[in-house]
Design a protein around this motif. Structure first.
Motif, PDB file in Angstrom:
ATOM      1  N   SER A 156       0.807  -1.222   0.000  1.00  0.00           N
ATOM      2  CA  SER A 156       0.000   0.000   0.000  1.00  0.00           C
ATOM      3  C   SER A 156       0.842   1.275   0.000  1.00  0.00           C
ATOM      4  CB  SER A 156      -0.943  -0.006   1.201  1.00  0.00           C
ATOM      5  OG  SER A 156      -0.178   0.000   2.389  1.00  0.00           O
ATOM      6  N   ARG A 157       2.173   1.153   0.054  1.00  0.00           N
ATOM      7  CA  ARG A 157       3.025   2.354   0.067  1.00  0.00           C
ATOM      8  C   ARG A 157       2.981   3.059  -1.300  1.00  0.00           C
ATOM      9  NH1 ARG A 157       7.511   2.632   4.184  1.00  0.00           N
ATOM     10  NH2 ARG A 157       8.422   4.094   2.713  1.00  0.00           N
ATOM     11  N   GLN A 158       2.918   4.373  -1.241  1.00  0.00           N
ATOM     12  CA  GLN A 158       2.887   5.172  -2.473  1.00  0.00           C
ATOM     13  C   GLN A 158       4.237   5.167  -3.196  1.00  0.00           C
ATOM     14  OE1 GLN A 158      -0.099   6.737  -3.607  1.00  0.00           O
ATOM     15  NE2 GLN A 158      -0.737   5.278  -2.048  1.00  0.00           N
ATOM     16  N   ASP A 159       5.329   4.914  -2.465  1.00  0.00           N
ATOM     17  CA  ASP A 159       6.661   4.989  -3.070  1.00  0.00           C
ATOM     18  C   ASP A 159       7.178   3.626  -3.543  1.00  0.00           C
ATOM     19  OD1 ASP A 159       7.033   3.898  -0.553  1.00  0.00           O
ATOM     20  OD2 ASP A 159       8.666   5.243   0.032  1.00  0.00           O
ATOM     21  N   VAL A 160       6.265   2.650  -3.689  1.00  0.00           N
ATOM     22  CA  VAL A 160       6.651   1.298  -4.122  1.00  0.00           C
ATOM     23  C   VAL A 160       5.992   0.958  -5.452  1.00  0.00           C
ATOM     24  CG1 VAL A 160       6.348  -1.171  -3.601  1.00  0.00           C
ATOM     25  CG2 VAL A 160       7.066   0.390  -1.792  1.00  0.00           C
ATOM     26  N   LYS A 161       6.802   0.428  -6.376  1.00  0.00           N
ATOM     27  CA  LYS A 161       6.261  -0.109  -7.629  1.00  0.00           C
ATOM     28  C   LYS A 161       6.364  -1.626  -7.530  1.00  0.00           C
ATOM     29  CE  LYS A 161       6.639   0.098 -12.663  1.00  0.00           C
ATOM     30  NZ  LYS A 161       5.215   0.200 -12.914  1.00  0.00           N
ATOM     31  N   ILE A 162       5.250  -2.303  -7.827  1.00  0.00           N
ATOM     32  CA  ILE A 162       5.225  -3.766  -7.716  1.00  0.00           C
ATOM     33  C   ILE A 162       5.080  -4.399  -9.095  1.00  0.00           C
ATOM     34  CG2 ILE A 162       3.934  -5.742  -6.804  1.00  0.00           C
ATOM     35  CD1 ILE A 162       3.302  -4.055  -4.353  1.00  0.00           C
ATOM     36  N   PHE A 163       5.941  -5.363  -9.368  1.00  0.00           N
ATOM     37  CA  PHE A 163       5.881  -6.132 -10.615  1.00  0.00           C
ATOM     38  C   PHE A 163       5.382  -7.536 -10.289  1.00  0.00           C
ATOM     39  CE2 PHE A 163       9.072  -2.946 -11.621  1.00  0.00           C
ATOM     40  CZ  PHE A 163       8.780  -2.612 -12.939  1.00  0.00           C
ATOM     41  N   MET A 164       4.338  -7.984 -10.997  1.00  0.00           N
ATOM     42  CA  MET A 164       3.840  -9.348 -10.852  1.00  0.00           C
ATOM     43  C   MET A 164       4.632 -10.234 -11.813  1.00  0.00           C
ATOM     44  SD  MET A 164       1.926 -11.729  -9.741  1.00  0.00           S
ATOM     45  CE  MET A 164       0.363 -11.383  -8.988  1.00  0.00           C
ATOM     46  N   VAL A 165       5.378 -11.191 -11.267  1.00  0.00           N
ATOM     47  CA  VAL A 165       6.231 -12.063 -12.072  1.00  0.00           C
ATOM     48  C   VAL A 165       5.503 -13.386 -12.340  1.00  0.00           C
ATOM     49  CG1 VAL A 165       8.468 -13.236 -12.202  1.00  0.00           C
ATOM     50  CG2 VAL A 165       8.274 -11.043 -10.999  1.00  0.00           C
ATOM     51  N   THR A 166       5.464 -13.777 -13.612  1.00  0.00           N
ATOM     52  CA  THR A 166       4.912 -15.077 -13.992  1.00  0.00           C
ATOM     53  C   THR A 166       5.959 -15.795 -14.852  1.00  0.00           C
ATOM     54  OG1 THR A 166       3.948 -14.258 -16.057  1.00  0.00           O
ATOM     55  CG2 THR A 166       2.552 -14.115 -14.075  1.00  0.00           C
ATOM     56  N   LYS A 167       5.765 -17.090 -15.058  1.00  0.00           N
ATOM     57  CA  LYS A 167       6.706 -17.822 -15.927  1.00  0.00           C
ATOM     58  C   LYS A 167       6.695 -17.228 -17.334  1.00  0.00           C
ATOM     59  CE  LYS A 167       7.608 -22.292 -13.937  1.00  0.00           C
ATOM     60  NZ  LYS A 167       7.005 -22.471 -12.628  1.00  0.00           N
ATOM     61  N   GLU A 168       5.525 -16.707 -17.749  1.00  0.00           N
ATOM     62  CA  GLU A 168       5.384 -16.165 -19.101  1.00  0.00           C
ATOM     63  C   GLU A 168       6.070 -14.801 -19.260  1.00  0.00           C
ATOM     64  OE1 GLU A 168       2.951 -19.239 -18.178  1.00  0.00           O
ATOM     65  OE2 GLU A 168       2.539 -17.273 -17.262  1.00  0.00           O
ATOM     66  N   ASN A 169       6.037 -13.955 -18.230  1.00  0.00           N
ATOM     67  CA  ASN A 169       6.556 -12.593 -18.410  1.00  0.00           C
ATOM     68  C   ASN A 169       7.934 -12.351 -17.797  1.00  0.00           C
ATOM     69  OD1 ASN A 169       6.257 -12.212 -15.636  1.00  0.00           O
ATOM     70  ND2 ASN A 169       4.754 -10.572 -15.813  1.00  0.00           N
ATOM     71  N   ARG A 170       8.468 -13.324 -17.050  1.00  0.00           N
ATOM     72  CA  ARG A 170       9.677 -13.046 -16.264  1.00  0.00           C
ATOM     73  C   ARG A 170      10.877 -12.609 -17.109  1.00  0.00           C
ATOM     74  NH1 ARG A 170      10.511 -19.239 -14.320  1.00  0.00           N
ATOM     75  NH2 ARG A 170      11.183 -20.040 -16.334  1.00  0.00           N
ATOM     76  N   ASP A 171      11.043 -13.179 -18.294  1.00  0.00           N
ATOM     77  CA  ASP A 171      12.197 -12.805 -19.123  1.00  0.00           C
ATOM     78  C   ASP A 171      12.042 -11.394 -19.671  1.00  0.00           C
ATOM     79  OD1 ASP A 171      13.339 -15.310 -18.645  1.00  0.00           O
ATOM     80  OD2 ASP A 171      12.304 -16.203 -20.345  1.00  0.00           O
ATOM     81  N   GLY A 172      10.824 -11.013 -20.001  1.00  0.00           N
ATOM     82  CA  GLY A 172      10.568  -9.683 -20.536  1.00  0.00           C
ATOM     83  C   GLY A 172      10.575  -8.580 -19.488  1.00  0.00           C
ATOM     84  N   LEU A 173      10.455  -8.939 -18.210  1.00  0.00           N
ATOM     85  CA  LEU A 173      10.394  -7.924 -17.149  1.00  0.00           C
ATOM     86  C   LEU A 173      11.748  -7.325 -16.790  1.00  0.00           C
ATOM     87  CD1 LEU A 173       7.883  -9.207 -14.435  1.00  0.00           C
ATOM     88  CD2 LEU A 173       7.648  -7.238 -15.945  1.00  0.00           C
ATOM     89  N   PHE A 174      12.826  -8.038 -17.102  1.00  0.00           N
ATOM     90  CA  PHE A 174      14.156  -7.611 -16.674  1.00  0.00           C
ATOM     91  C   PHE A 174      14.427  -6.134 -16.985  1.00  0.00           C
ATOM     92  CE2 PHE A 174      18.606  -6.873 -17.748  1.00  0.00           C
ATOM     93  CZ  PHE A 174      19.219  -7.151 -16.537  1.00  0.00           C
ATOM     94  N   ASP A 175      14.286  -5.739 -18.261  1.00  0.00           N
ATOM     95  CA  ASP A 175      14.588  -4.363 -18.659  1.00  0.00           C
ATOM     96  C   ASP A 175      13.701  -3.356 -17.941  1.00  0.00           C
ATOM     97  OD1 ASP A 175      16.622  -5.126 -20.362  1.00  0.00           O
ATOM     98  OD2 ASP A 175      15.311  -5.298 -22.107  1.00  0.00           O
ATOM     99  N   GLU A 176      12.429  -3.711 -17.782  1.00  0.00           N
ATOM    100  CA  GLU A 176      11.472  -2.828 -17.113  1.00  0.00           C
ATOM    101  C   GLU A 176      11.864  -2.590 -15.651  1.00  0.00           C
ATOM    102  OE1 GLU A 176       6.736  -2.827 -16.950  1.00  0.00           O
ATOM    103  OE2 GLU A 176       7.535  -4.304 -18.373  1.00  0.00           O
TER     104      GLU A 176
END
Length: 186
Positions: A156-176
């Motif tokens: 719930s913190r305003q200063d936190v960005k959360i990434f949902m990691v799945t087997k499908e998206n994990r490789d593409g999330l690295f750069d983000e």
């Protein structure tokens, strides 16, 4: 935004992603400290978890245990007995070492049920999230069952960005994730 947290189902690759992101951030001259949690396997079977610092020190977090430790308060999560003393003796000094300075990243993998038996750990995480000179790259579990207070606080913190990691998206999330952290560390 100041902190980045990864969440996702167990075994989806959060810790692997944290390690890769750390390597990338380290190469830019940012000071990185903290810990990650690693499965311990024997004959292909998971028997517990270790805590590993970014400098390579390793300590026991939990092991499969059917019997209760004589004369000691036992902390348990499912089939695992949590070694709170081992966890605290390795991890808590890392929080003290996160000196003030510019462009600092502190890794907390993870804020989960086992780690949350430690009240001192909970306080240290809160202090680190509130510290002005430090960004956190961390992992939190997907909500399931009874909510974990500190995990919900992080969510719930305003200063936190959360990434949902799945087997499908994990490789593409690295750069983000790296980009998000670079923003945090500016």
């Amino acid at each position: 935004m100041k902190h980045v947290f990864l969440t996702g189902a167990p075994g989806v690759g959060k810790t692997t992603l944290v390690k890769k992101v750390c390597e990338s951030v380290l190469s830019t001259g940012v000071s990185v400290n903290g810990f990650y949690t690693e499965e311990v396997r024997e004959r292909g079977r998971r028997v517990g978890f270790d805590v590993v610092t970014l400098t390579g020190d390793r300590g026991r977090l939990s092991r499969v245990s059917s019997e209760s430790a004589a004369g000691r308060r036992e902390y348990r999560v499912g089939q695992y007995a949590v070694d709170l003393q081992s966890f605290e003796s390795l991890v808590l000094p890392l929080f003290k070492e996160r000196q003030e300075g510019s462009r600092r990243l502190f890794v907390i993998d993870e804020i989960g049920k086992m780690e949350l038996f430690s009240q001192t750990f909970i306080r240290a995480v809160r202090e680190t999230l509130d510290a002005s000179s430090c960004s956190v790259l961390g992992t939190i579990p997907v909500p399931k069952g009874k909510p974990l207070a500190l995990v919900e606080e992080v969510r719930s913190r305003q200063d936190v960005k959360i990434f949902m990691v799945t087997k499908e998206n994990r490789d593409g999330l690295f750069d983000e994730i790296v980009l998000a952290l670079q923003e945090c560390l500016k």
